[in-house]
Scaffold this active site. Structure first.
Site, PDB file in Angstrom:
ATOM      1  N   ASP A   8     -30.315  11.645 -17.526  1.00  0.00           N
ATOM      2  CA  ASP A   8     -29.799  12.337 -16.359  1.00  0.00           C
ATOM      3  C   ASP A   8     -28.477  11.631 -15.993  1.00  0.00           C
ATOM      4  O   ASP A   8     -28.245  10.497 -16.416  1.00  0.00           O
ATOM      5  CB  ASP A   8     -30.829  12.189 -15.236  1.00  0.00           C
ATOM      6  CG  ASP A   8     -30.339  12.736 -13.929  1.00  0.00           C
ATOM      7  OD1 ASP A   8     -29.917  13.887 -13.885  1.00  0.00           O
ATOM      8  OD2 ASP A   8     -30.379  11.994 -12.936  1.00  0.00           O
ATOM      9  N   LEU A   9     -27.631  12.297 -15.250  1.00  0.00           N
ATOM     10  CA  LEU A   9     -26.335  11.689 -14.909  1.00  0.00           C
ATOM     11  C   LEU A   9     -26.336  11.095 -13.492  1.00  0.00           C
ATOM     12  O   LEU A   9     -26.299   9.881 -13.310  1.00  0.00           O
ATOM     13  CB  LEU A   9     -25.224  12.734 -15.050  1.00  0.00           C
ATOM     14  CG  LEU A   9     -23.816  12.283 -14.671  1.00  0.00           C
ATOM     15  CD1 LEU A   9     -23.319  11.180 -15.594  1.00  0.00           C
ATOM     16  CD2 LEU A   9     -22.842  13.476 -14.711  1.00  0.00           C
ATOM     17  N   ASP A  10     -26.386  12.005 -12.494  1.00  0.00           N
ATOM     18  CA  ASP A  10     -26.292  11.561 -11.099  1.00  0.00           C
ATOM     19  C   ASP A  10     -27.460  10.646 -10.740  1.00  0.00           C
ATOM     20  O   ASP A  10     -28.617  11.058 -10.808  1.00  0.00           O
ATOM     21  CB  ASP A  10     -26.326  12.769 -10.157  1.00  0.00           C
ATOM     22  CG  ASP A  10     -25.086  13.637 -10.292  1.00  0.00           C
ATOM     23  OD1 ASP A  10     -24.027  13.093 -10.605  1.00  0.00           O
ATOM     24  OD2 ASP A  10     -25.195  14.855 -10.071  1.00  0.00           O
ATOM     25  N   THR A  16     -23.462   8.934  -8.192  1.00  0.00           N
ATOM     26  CA  THR A  16     -22.909  10.096  -7.492  1.00  0.00           C
ATOM     27  C   THR A  16     -23.913  10.732  -6.535  1.00  0.00           C
ATOM     28  O   THR A  16     -23.533  11.605  -5.751  1.00  0.00           O
ATOM     29  CB  THR A  16     -22.428  11.157  -8.498  1.00  0.00           C
ATOM     30  OG1 THR A  16     -23.383  11.204  -9.547  1.00  0.00           O
ATOM     31  CG2 THR A  16     -21.066  10.834  -9.041  1.00  0.00           C
ATOM     32  N   LYS A  44     -32.163  15.769  -4.909  1.00  0.00           N
ATOM     33  CA  LYS A  44     -31.835  15.091  -6.168  1.00  0.00           C
ATOM     34  C   LYS A  44     -32.360  15.865  -7.362  1.00  0.00           C
ATOM     35  O   LYS A  44     -33.543  16.198  -7.415  1.00  0.00           O
ATOM     36  CB  LYS A  44     -32.410  13.671  -6.174  1.00  0.00           C
ATOM     37  CG  LYS A  44     -31.651  12.708  -5.289  1.00  0.00           C
ATOM     38  CD  LYS A  44     -32.170  11.291  -5.492  1.00  0.00           C
ATOM     39  CE  LYS A  44     -31.394  10.315  -4.648  1.00  0.00           C
ATOM     40  NZ  LYS A  44     -31.953   8.959  -4.745  1.00  0.00           N
ATOM     41  N   SER A 115     -28.179  16.877 -17.625  1.00  0.00           N
ATOM     42  CA  SER A 115     -27.870  16.917 -16.187  1.00  0.00           C
ATOM     43  C   SER A 115     -27.866  18.341 -15.653  1.00  0.00           C
ATOM     44  O   SER A 115     -27.438  19.264 -16.346  1.00  0.00           O
ATOM     45  CB  SER A 115     -26.491  16.284 -15.948  1.00  0.00           C
ATOM     46  OG  SER A 115     -26.052  16.526 -14.623  1.00  0.00           O
ATOM     47  N   ALA A 116     -28.293  18.492 -14.402  1.00  0.00           N
ATOM     48  CA  ALA A 116     -28.252  19.807 -13.745  1.00  0.00           C
ATOM     49  C   ALA A 116     -26.866  20.124 -13.204  1.00  0.00           C
ATOM     50  O   ALA A 116     -26.596  21.233 -12.775  1.00  0.00           O
ATOM     51  CB  ALA A 116     -29.256  19.819 -12.591  1.00  0.00           C
ATOM     52  N   LYS A 146     -34.200  21.921 -13.086  1.00  0.00           N
ATOM     53  CA  LYS A 146     -35.365  21.027 -13.040  1.00  0.00           C
ATOM     54  C   LYS A 146     -36.144  21.381 -11.765  1.00  0.00           C
ATOM     55  O   LYS A 146     -35.526  21.717 -10.768  1.00  0.00           O
ATOM     56  CB  LYS A 146     -34.895  19.566 -12.948  1.00  0.00           C
ATOM     57  CG  LYS A 146     -34.018  19.118 -14.113  1.00  0.00           C
ATOM     58  CD  LYS A 146     -33.376  17.754 -13.799  1.00  0.00           C
ATOM     59  CE  LYS A 146     -32.320  17.409 -14.843  1.00  0.00           C
ATOM     60  NZ  LYS A 146     -31.552  16.191 -14.520  1.00  0.00           N
ATOM     61  N   GLU A 170     -34.520   9.247 -15.677  1.00  0.00           N
ATOM     62  CA  GLU A 170     -34.348  10.106 -14.499  1.00  0.00           C
ATOM     63  C   GLU A 170     -34.486   9.338 -13.184  1.00  0.00           C
ATOM     64  O   GLU A 170     -35.290   8.418 -13.089  1.00  0.00           O
ATOM     65  CB  GLU A 170     -35.444  11.182 -14.507  1.00  0.00           C
ATOM     66  CG  GLU A 170     -34.992  12.541 -14.950  1.00  0.00           C
ATOM     67  CD  GLU A 170     -34.055  13.257 -13.977  1.00  0.00           C
ATOM     68  OE1 GLU A 170     -33.881  12.796 -12.836  1.00  0.00           O
ATOM     69  OE2 GLU A 170     -33.501  14.284 -14.384  1.00  0.00           O
ATOM     70  N   ASP A 171     -33.743   9.790 -12.178  1.00  0.00           N
ATOM     71  CA  ASP A 171     -33.884   9.182 -10.839  1.00  0.00           C
ATOM     72  C   ASP A 171     -34.552  10.136  -9.846  1.00  0.00           C
ATOM     73  O   ASP A 171     -34.700   9.788  -8.681  1.00  0.00           O
ATOM     74  CB  ASP A 171     -32.510   8.788 -10.273  1.00  0.00           C
ATOM     75  CG  ASP A 171     -31.696  10.003  -9.868  1.00  0.00           C
ATOM     76  OD1 ASP A 171     -31.690  10.996 -10.615  1.00  0.00           O
ATOM     77  OD2 ASP A 171     -31.063   9.962  -8.793  1.00  0.00           O
TER      78      ASP A 171
HETATM   79  P1  B16 Z   1     -23.488  20.266  -8.992  1.00  0.00           P
HETATM   80  P2  B16 Z   1     -28.359  15.403 -12.181  1.00  0.00           P
HETATM   81  C1  B16 Z   1     -27.864  17.039 -10.142  1.00  0.00           C
HETATM   82  O1  B16 Z   1     -27.409  16.209 -11.170  1.00  0.00           O
HETATM   83  C2  B16 Z   1     -27.896  16.298  -8.823  1.00  0.00           C
HETATM   84  O2  B16 Z   1     -28.879  15.281  -8.853  1.00  0.00           O
HETATM   85  C3  B16 Z   1     -28.218  17.256  -7.706  1.00  0.00           C
HETATM   86  O3  B16 Z   1     -28.202  16.566  -6.466  1.00  0.00           O
HETATM   87  C4  B16 Z   1     -27.187  18.380  -7.710  1.00  0.00           C
HETATM   88  O4  B16 Z   1     -27.513  19.337  -6.698  1.00  0.00           O
HETATM   89  C5  B16 Z   1     -27.176  19.047  -9.080  1.00  0.00           C
HETATM   90  O5  B16 Z   1     -26.894  18.092 -10.078  1.00  0.00           O
HETATM   91  C6  B16 Z   1     -26.113  20.121  -9.162  1.00  0.00           C
HETATM   92  O6  B16 Z   1     -24.876  19.487  -9.116  1.00  0.00           O
HETATM   93  O7  B16 Z   1     -23.403  20.778  -7.587  1.00  0.00           O
HETATM   94  O8  B16 Z   1     -22.479  19.169  -9.287  1.00  0.00           O
HETATM   95  O9  B16 Z   1     -23.482  21.342 -10.039  1.00  0.00           O
HETATM   96  O10 B16 Z   1     -29.099  14.410 -11.329  1.00  0.00           O
HETATM   97  O11 B16 Z   1     -29.256  16.434 -12.851  1.00  0.00           O
HETATM   98  O12 B16 Z   1     -27.381  14.753 -13.131  1.00  0.00           O
HETATM   99 MG    MG Z   2     -30.204  12.526 -10.986  1.00  0.00          MG
END
Ligand code: B16
Ligand code: MG
Length: 218
Positions: A8-10, A16, A44, A115-116, A146, A170-171
């Site tokens: 996962d990224l964020d 972030t 998240k 990542s989402a 997810k 994952e966090d």
């Molecule tokens: P965006 P991850 C997710 O990233 C975030 O954890 C989540 O808070 C966010 O709403 C989602 O990406 C969408 O992000 O608005 O930048 O498209 O944790 O899956 O890397």
């Molecule tokens: Mg995350």
């Protein structure tokens, strides 16, 4: 056997998650209510529009806006978020991450991003992380957020590996559930409480190695 790691990224590779939270909290404040860090946990790992619903529900405003207005709120939030992202540099990669990725490469383990976020590419470039991955799956490539396993299954598919040999880092609780539904093992990164369902937990990548990973869950 672990031959593939999906990240996962964020909140895992970079911090972030605090930018997402600040951008949502700023929006809530402008709408006239406070959005707490505890409430922010639920956003998240979930998609932008699903996050917006969580924030609006926290302020009792879930039925206040039309779809068009919600799209505008999400776009404004994203602009705020990207202003924070624009300050990022390679120094923002979390401690131990680069060493761990290099250790995986030395052992011939394939790596993917899962990542989402639709902003994942921008963040990878700002932090000079893009080349660290054999495959990249982000919010632009998937249609189901997810805890749906799509993002991780797509990663395994791009790496031509079976879910059985993949481990997800994952966090977010939604991400751990997605990994489990994909038939993959998982490492919860960060707060152990909300990640209790992970196969194992770590609080940092510092001093974490492929050998430790294998010894613990293989
Ligand atoms: P965006 P991850 C997710 O990233 C975030 O954890 C989540 O808070 C966010 O709403 C989602 O990406 C969408 O992000 O608005 O930048 O498209 O944790 O899956 O890397
Ligand atoms: Mg995350």
């Amino acid at each position: 056997m672990i031959t593939c790691c999906i990240f996962d990224l964020d909140g895992v590779l970079v911090d972030t998650a605090r930018f997402h939270y600040r951008a949502w909290a700023d929006m809530a404040h402008e709408l006239g209510f406070e959005f707490t860090p505890e409430q922010g946990e639920a956003t998240k790992g979930v998609s932008r529009m699903a996050s917006l619903d969580i924030v609006l529900r926290a302020g009792g405003m879930e039925n206040r806006f039309t779809q068009e207005e919600k799209e505008r709120l999400a776009t404004e939030k994203n602009a705020r978020y990207l202003a924070y992202v624009a300050t990022m540099t390679p120094d923002d990669v979390l401690p131990g991450v680069r060493d761990f990725l290099a250790d995986l490469k030395r052992h011939g383990v394939k790596t993917a991003l899962g990542s989402a976020s639709k902003n994942a590419g921008t963040i990878l470039d700002r932090c000079a992380l893009r080349d660290a991955f054999d495959a990249i799956v982000d919010g632009t490539l998937i249609s189901r957020a997810k805890p749906d396993p799509e993002v991780f299954l797509k990663g395994a598919e791009l790496l031509s590996t079976s879910p059985k040999v993949c481990v997800v880092f994952e966090d977010a609780a939604a991400g751990i559930e997605a990994a489990t539904r994909a038939g993959m093992r998982s490492v919860g990164v960060g707060d152990g409480q909300s990640l209790a369902r992970a196969t194992m937990n770590i609080t940092t990548f510092e001093n974490f190695t492929y050998e430790t990973l294998c010894k613990t869950i293989d």
